[in-house]
Design an enzyme around this catalytic site. Structure first.
Site, PDB file in Angstrom:
ATOM      1  N   GLU B 129      63.421  41.543  32.444  1.00  0.00           N
ATOM      2  CA  GLU B 129      63.984  42.219  33.616  1.00  0.00           C
ATOM      3  C   GLU B 129      64.153  43.719  33.391  1.00  0.00           C
ATOM      4  O   GLU B 129      63.925  44.527  34.298  1.00  0.00           O
ATOM      5  CB  GLU B 129      65.348  41.601  33.930  1.00  0.00           C
ATOM      6  CG  GLU B 129      66.079  42.221  35.090  1.00  0.00           C
ATOM      7  CD  GLU B 129      65.436  41.875  36.408  1.00  0.00           C
ATOM      8  OE1 GLU B 129      65.567  40.734  36.834  1.00  0.00           O
ATOM      9  OE2 GLU B 129      64.782  42.749  36.987  1.00  0.00           O
ATOM     10  N   GLY B 134      65.142  49.391  35.490  1.00  0.00           N
ATOM     11  CA  GLY B 134      66.429  49.489  34.802  1.00  0.00           C
ATOM     12  C   GLY B 134      67.416  48.433  35.260  1.00  0.00           C
ATOM     13  O   GLY B 134      67.186  47.230  35.091  1.00  0.00           O
ATOM     14  N   GLY B 186      68.321  67.208  30.264  1.00  0.00           N
ATOM     15  CA  GLY B 186      68.063  65.965  29.543  1.00  0.00           C
ATOM     16  C   GLY B 186      67.491  64.866  30.441  1.00  0.00           C
ATOM     17  O   GLY B 186      67.361  63.719  30.023  1.00  0.00           O
ATOM     18  N   ASP B 200      54.601  55.905  33.231  1.00  0.00           N
ATOM     19  CA  ASP B 200      55.752  54.996  33.177  1.00  0.00           C
ATOM     20  C   ASP B 200      55.843  54.136  34.443  1.00  0.00           C
ATOM     21  O   ASP B 200      56.003  52.914  34.374  1.00  0.00           O
ATOM     22  CB  ASP B 200      57.033  55.823  32.990  1.00  0.00           C
ATOM     23  CG  ASP B 200      58.278  54.969  33.042  1.00  0.00           C
ATOM     24  OD1 ASP B 200      58.496  54.180  32.109  1.00  0.00           O
ATOM     25  OD2 ASP B 200      59.030  55.080  34.035  1.00  0.00           O
ATOM     26  N   LYS B 204      55.246  49.864  34.938  1.00  0.00           N
ATOM     27  CA  LYS B 204      56.148  48.966  35.667  1.00  0.00           C
ATOM     28  C   LYS B 204      55.383  48.226  36.766  1.00  0.00           C
ATOM     29  O   LYS B 204      55.607  47.031  37.001  1.00  0.00           O
ATOM     30  CB  LYS B 204      57.324  49.765  36.233  1.00  0.00           C
ATOM     31  CG  LYS B 204      58.226  50.310  35.124  1.00  0.00           C
ATOM     32  CD  LYS B 204      59.166  51.388  35.610  1.00  0.00           C
ATOM     33  CE  LYS B 204      60.025  51.917  34.454  1.00  0.00           C
ATOM     34  NZ  LYS B 204      60.774  53.145  34.822  1.00  0.00           N
ATOM     35  N   GLY B 301      68.857  54.523  31.811  1.00  0.00           N
ATOM     36  CA  GLY B 301      70.177  54.713  31.196  1.00  0.00           C
ATOM     37  C   GLY B 301      70.478  53.565  30.262  1.00  0.00           C
ATOM     38  O   GLY B 301      70.098  52.421  30.523  1.00  0.00           O
TER      39      GLY B 301
END
Lengths: 320, 320
Positions: B129, B134, B186, B200, B204, B301
């Site tokens: 998952e 995320g 960042g 990226d 996915k 995150g």
């Protein structure tokens, strides 16, 4: 799984029609005055008989509850207070060690603790994804996150009220005018009070409160009496105009935080996440570690809600 | 469950720190050059040692893979092509009949069929998952609906690219300027190509394509080579201005429909569902019977992604 479907409104009918596509068999179908039972029921024929003769079959409704099913799909109309006849159906299925999947909100909104107590004594399980937000997977998402990880839930949980507020804001029309239009379109019932007074949204919030507090071990069986509810029938068109001048609009928002359950018209940002339009629903979950999750989609409709019922059926463990 | 965590980047660290809250025990932790193993590992101490001495413990990394765990959490960095060392870790855990939960996209984006083949020979299961969106429960929602019920998936799947496009549109700034700002904050890496060139997001989408076609029985193991990918580095600020004049904006949209996998900048309505702002992600699922479902939230995150990992752990069946 072998399904008995109680209730042949839009949801029950769709469950019966779609069950085969999900690999399940309908073995019984009942409305309030008749039933049809068979090892593999001819759903089309039973529904045709319902349309033509007003009955799904020649048997009494009780025959469906006594049939050899694995899962009772309880899709009779939501009732308040004692939640009958739905609650009785749940009790009977669990006493026979069978699973129950609810589309009917009554038993888990008005008698949650009793349902859970009966479930603990049974080999069967109770699931009720379809009772909150139609096609939106709210309860399974909470279960996956862990109920202790969800600190609050809020959202738009009634499509009829949302349709009316959306139209009032977009067209500058008054409540009564838009309500009449919604009734013409079939979006609102002849008696719209269940939707526009907030009762339906409140029942969904009560169910959410029961689930969220269950996980925290503090469950005490919330009912509709525990919800603070205000509907939309007193929202003046001018309030929507004023809100729009400030980049906002009004939505009927249901909210659950801890043991507090509230439903009422609230100002929300006009283009914000909560301002879904038309009959759409949205649920926001506040989580401890994953921030805010938003889930939106069709909150009602036969096939949409049947999808939630059949997802629940797919999550049930095999019996014995 | 007893967890071995491979990789102590933001996600691996958060999984180790939060595991106890979800009722699990960490028995091993490894980075690329060291490991710590214990019946109930002192996670705080191991992470402190990592900060101070650059190692999580005195053992070689292999010791973590040989530990007595139920679930290997594979959170080493995503690599392309052979997807090593992640793929090797998956193979080793499955060969030992243990479960695997992936945060690393490589094995299921580049070697999906091989992973599934190894899983079939194992008593363990593979879940992933955390690899898509995320904290957003995309794959579990697809699993609950039934993959055959989802006809297409699209969405914003890279927070860095979305942050840059959001800032360009809001401030009227050029790509290079906003990228530098994102790097200062960042939000973008020193080498941002993985995010801004669409790689990226494409990984996915490849994972989504593998899952959606798996259910239909047509799975043939899509890889990054099967995706048509365009990034955002060539999107001129003027394009965003022009779009805004028309009530639209630009988002990096990934899309999977049947066997077609595409990622690229697309025009979307400025206040529409797909136009999430900042680093948020959104996934839209088109379903056969339930219309369109939207799920949005934090797409990256440490704690957010760890939540997805730990939800996967919670869905695993007991071993033996």
């Amino acid at each position: 799984m072998k399904l008995a479907v109680a209730g042949v409104g839009a949801v029950g009918r769709s469950v019966a029609e779609l069950a085969g596509e999900y690999g399940h068999t309908v073995v019984a179908l009942a409305d309030s005055r008749s039933a049809a039972v068979a090892d593999a029921l001819d759903v089309e024929a039973a529904l045709a008989e319902k349309r033509e003769a007003g009955r799904v079959g020649d048997l009494d409704p009780e025959a469906a509850l006594e049939a050899d099913y694995d899962v009772l799909v309880e899709a009779t109309p939501t009732t308040l207070g004692d939640a009958e006849p739905g609650y009785g159906h749940v009790v009977e299925a669990l006493a026979r060690d069978r699973h129950v999947v609810l589309a009917n909100k009554g038993p888990v909104a008005e008698r949650y603790d009793e349902v859970r107590a009966r479930e603990r004594e049974s080999a069967g399980s109770v699931r009720f994804e379809a009772t909150v937000g139609g096609a939106i997977p709210v309860l399974s998402t909470i279960a996956d996150l862990g109920p202790g990880q969800v600190t609050a839930a809020r959202g738009v949980l009634n499509g009829t009220a949302n349709f009316i507020l959306t139209r009032m804001a977009a067209e500058g029309l008054g409540y009564e005018h838009v309500l009449a239009e919604a009734q013409d379109l079939g979006v609102a019932e002849a008696d719209p009070s269940f939707d526009v007074e907030g009762t339906d949204a409140a029942l969904k919030c009560v169910i959410l409160a029961n689930v969220l507090n269950d996980g925290a071990g503090a469950g005490r069986g919330f009912t509709l009496d525990d919800a603070e509810v205000t509907g939309i029938s007193d929202v003046p068109g001018e309030a929507l105009d004023l809100a729009a001048e400030d980049g906002r609009t009004i939505r009927l928002i249901g909210e659950v935080a801890g043991e507090r359950i509230r439903v009422g018209p609230r100002l929300v940002p006009e283009h914000g996440t909560l301002a879904v339009s038309g009959t759409r629903n949205i649920v926001q979950l506040e989580t401890t570690h994953a921030g805010r999750l938003n889930i939106s989609g069709r909150g009602a409709g036969g096939p949409e809600t049947a999808t939630a019922v059949l997802s629940d059926v797919g999550r049930l463990p095999p019996l014995e």
